[in-house]
Scaffold this motif. Sequence first.
Motif, PDB file in Angstrom:
ATOM      1  N   PHE A   1       0.834  -1.194   0.000  1.00 50.82           N
ATOM      2  CA  PHE A   1       0.000   0.000   0.000  1.00 50.82           C
ATOM      3  C   PHE A   1       0.877   1.254   0.000  1.00 50.82           C
ATOM      4  CE2 PHE A   1      -3.018  -3.048   1.837  1.00 50.82           C
ATOM      5  CZ  PHE A   1      -4.184  -2.714   1.166  1.00 50.82           C
ATOM      6  N   ARG A   2       2.131   1.085   0.346  1.00 49.16           N
ATOM      7  CA  ARG A   2       3.064   2.204   0.392  1.00 49.16           C
ATOM      8  C   ARG A   2       3.550   2.537  -1.010  1.00 49.16           C
ATOM      9  NH1 ARG A   2       5.570   4.116   5.538  1.00 49.16           N
ATOM     10  NH2 ARG A   2       4.307   5.750   4.617  1.00 49.16           N
TER      11      ARG A   2
ATOM     12  N   LEU B   1       2.763  -4.661   2.954  1.00 47.75           N
ATOM     13  CA  LEU B   1       3.195  -3.419   3.590  1.00 47.75           C
ATOM     14  C   LEU B   1       2.019  -2.453   3.615  1.00 47.75           C
ATOM     15  CD1 LEU B   1       6.661  -2.912   1.844  1.00 47.75           C
ATOM     16  CD2 LEU B   1       6.215  -3.932   4.086  1.00 47.75           C
ATOM     17  N   THR B   2       1.663  -1.973   4.779  1.00 45.18           N
ATOM     18  CA  THR B   2       0.511  -1.083   4.904  1.00 45.18           C
ATOM     19  C   THR B   2       0.950   0.341   5.204  1.00 45.18           C
ATOM     20  OG1 THR B   2       0.145  -1.190   7.303  1.00 45.18           O
ATOM     21  CG2 THR B   2      -0.692  -3.022   5.979  1.00 45.18           C
ATOM     22  N   SER B   3       0.063   1.280   4.878  1.00 44.59           N
ATOM     23  CA  SER B   3       0.344   2.692   5.134  1.00 44.59           C
ATOM     24  C   SER B   3      -0.291   3.185   6.428  1.00 44.59           C
ATOM     25  CB  SER B   3      -0.150   3.541   3.959  1.00 44.59           C
ATOM     26  OG  SER B   3      -1.527   3.289   3.716  1.00 44.59           O
ATOM     27  N   ASN B   4      -1.106   2.356   7.074  1.00 46.81           N
ATOM     28  CA  ASN B   4      -1.684   2.763   8.354  1.00 46.81           C
ATOM     29  C   ASN B   4      -2.030   1.538   9.198  1.00 46.81           C
ATOM     30  OD1 ASN B   4      -4.526   1.935   7.771  1.00 46.81           O
ATOM     31  ND2 ASN B   4      -4.413   3.561   6.244  1.00 46.81           N
ATOM     32  N   PHE B   5      -2.332   1.802  10.450  1.00 51.81           N
ATOM     33  CA  PHE B   5      -2.565   0.734  11.416  1.00 51.81           C
ATOM     34  C   PHE B   5      -3.855  -0.029  11.131  1.00 51.81           C
ATOM     35  CE2 PHE B   5      -3.831  -0.477  15.925  1.00 51.81           C
ATOM     36  CZ  PHE B   5      -3.016  -1.590  15.950  1.00 51.81           C
TER      37      PHE B   5
ATOM     38  N   SER C   1       2.721   2.801  10.184  1.00 55.12           N
ATOM     39  CA  SER C   1       2.664   1.910   9.025  1.00 55.12           C
ATOM     40  C   SER C   1       3.285   0.597   9.480  1.00 55.12           C
ATOM     41  CB  SER C   1       3.453   2.493   7.855  1.00 55.12           C
ATOM     42  OG  SER C   1       4.848   2.452   8.133  1.00 55.12           O
ATOM     43  N   GLY C   2       3.120  -0.463   8.696  1.00 52.58           N
ATOM     44  CA  GLY C   2       3.678  -1.727   9.174  1.00 52.58           C
ATOM     45  C   GLY C   2       3.683  -2.819   8.127  1.00 52.58           C
ATOM     46  N   ALA C   3       3.925  -4.046   8.597  1.00 48.65           N
ATOM     47  CA  ALA C   3       4.045  -5.189   7.696  1.00 48.65           C
ATOM     48  C   ALA C   3       3.503  -6.445   8.348  1.00 48.65           C
ATOM     49  CB  ALA C   3       5.511  -5.400   7.307  1.00 48.65           C
ATOM     50  N   VAL C   4       3.048  -7.362   7.496  1.00 50.42           N
ATOM     51  CA  VAL C   4       2.616  -8.689   7.942  1.00 50.42           C
ATOM     52  C   VAL C   4       3.218  -9.728   7.016  1.00 50.42           C
ATOM     53  CG1 VAL C   4       0.407  -7.728   8.731  1.00 50.42           C
ATOM     54  CG2 VAL C   4       0.536  -8.872   6.497  1.00 50.42           C
TER      55      VAL C   4
END
Length: 339
Positions: A33-34, A80-84, A256-259
């Motif tokens: 998403f980033r 990869l996400t841009s928010n929680f 932001s984060g990752a899984v």
Amino acid sequence: MKKLVAIFLGLTCLTAVAKDSGSNDKTVNVYSFRQSFLIEPLLQQFTDQTGIKTKVVFAKSGLIERIKREGKYSPADVVLTSNFSKLLQLKDEGLTQSFQSAEIDQSVPAHFRDENGHWVALTKRVRNIYASKAKIANPTNLTYEDLGSADFDGKICTRSGKHPYNIGLISSFIAHKGEAATEQWLRGVKANLARKPQGNDRAQVKAIKEGLCDVSLGNSYYFGKMLTNEDQKPWAEAVNIVFPNQNDRGVNINVSGAVVAKFAPHSENAKLLIAFLASEKAQQAYASLNMEYPVNPNVEPSELVASWGKFKEDTLPLTQIAQYRQAALRLVDKVKFDL
């Protein structure tokens, strides 16, 4: 017909073997998403360091729906996400797998990791207050609570109360103050709005510049983006960036984060990539490219971001705050915040 069935079964077996054998190859598939300008330089560094090649799908939306459609045949290893909120959605919909990494544990504080290992934060941004230099004489002691007081009648601009950034703030307010107190505060903020919630975070700062309001809520990295944009720089120069609640719980933090995807065909490579993104080398790049705060406590923010000053941040675990997201959404509807 028997021959066709035999061929089909043979192809199915070959596909399964190929998928399994690929679990140890030098590849990792990333759904991001980033934006590409931020991620591609980091992925190249990862490849240079490990020899593991990355294949990336970039999209602002729709990636979670895509993973669900793909099911167990999804090629996604890392998201990869841009928010929680996207991290929570991925976990809640059963699209992640738990993983452990000593390197990540050393790089990322516990309150920025899922307690069961389903997600990891990679960057931080503050949900700060922007205050008009012309109208607010001493903004440094402002709190989120102040925005609900009569002192700000007709002086506040903000985007939708249902936006993930605001829901995160409201959820943290519930976690600290309880639902009844949060409802009272939210009603006060709504009563103080200068206009119906609209636009994005930068639009609120533009409204302050134009004299429509005196204060707004906004993420910190937008301040840097405005300061480095010729057209938007006058907006940023019209406000002070304020870090609220410095005398009590500290400022609200979003991430932001990752899984690691549930059916990741290269799960070990996925863990290596996330560990790299949490490392000091990658965190320095994050800090300079997108003007966010590193989640790794050993890494300093960029020179521009550091110039805004140090602050106390809310250290309540994000997993605890997340428990109140549905309650926050209900309150936004209950007080008719966006109407």
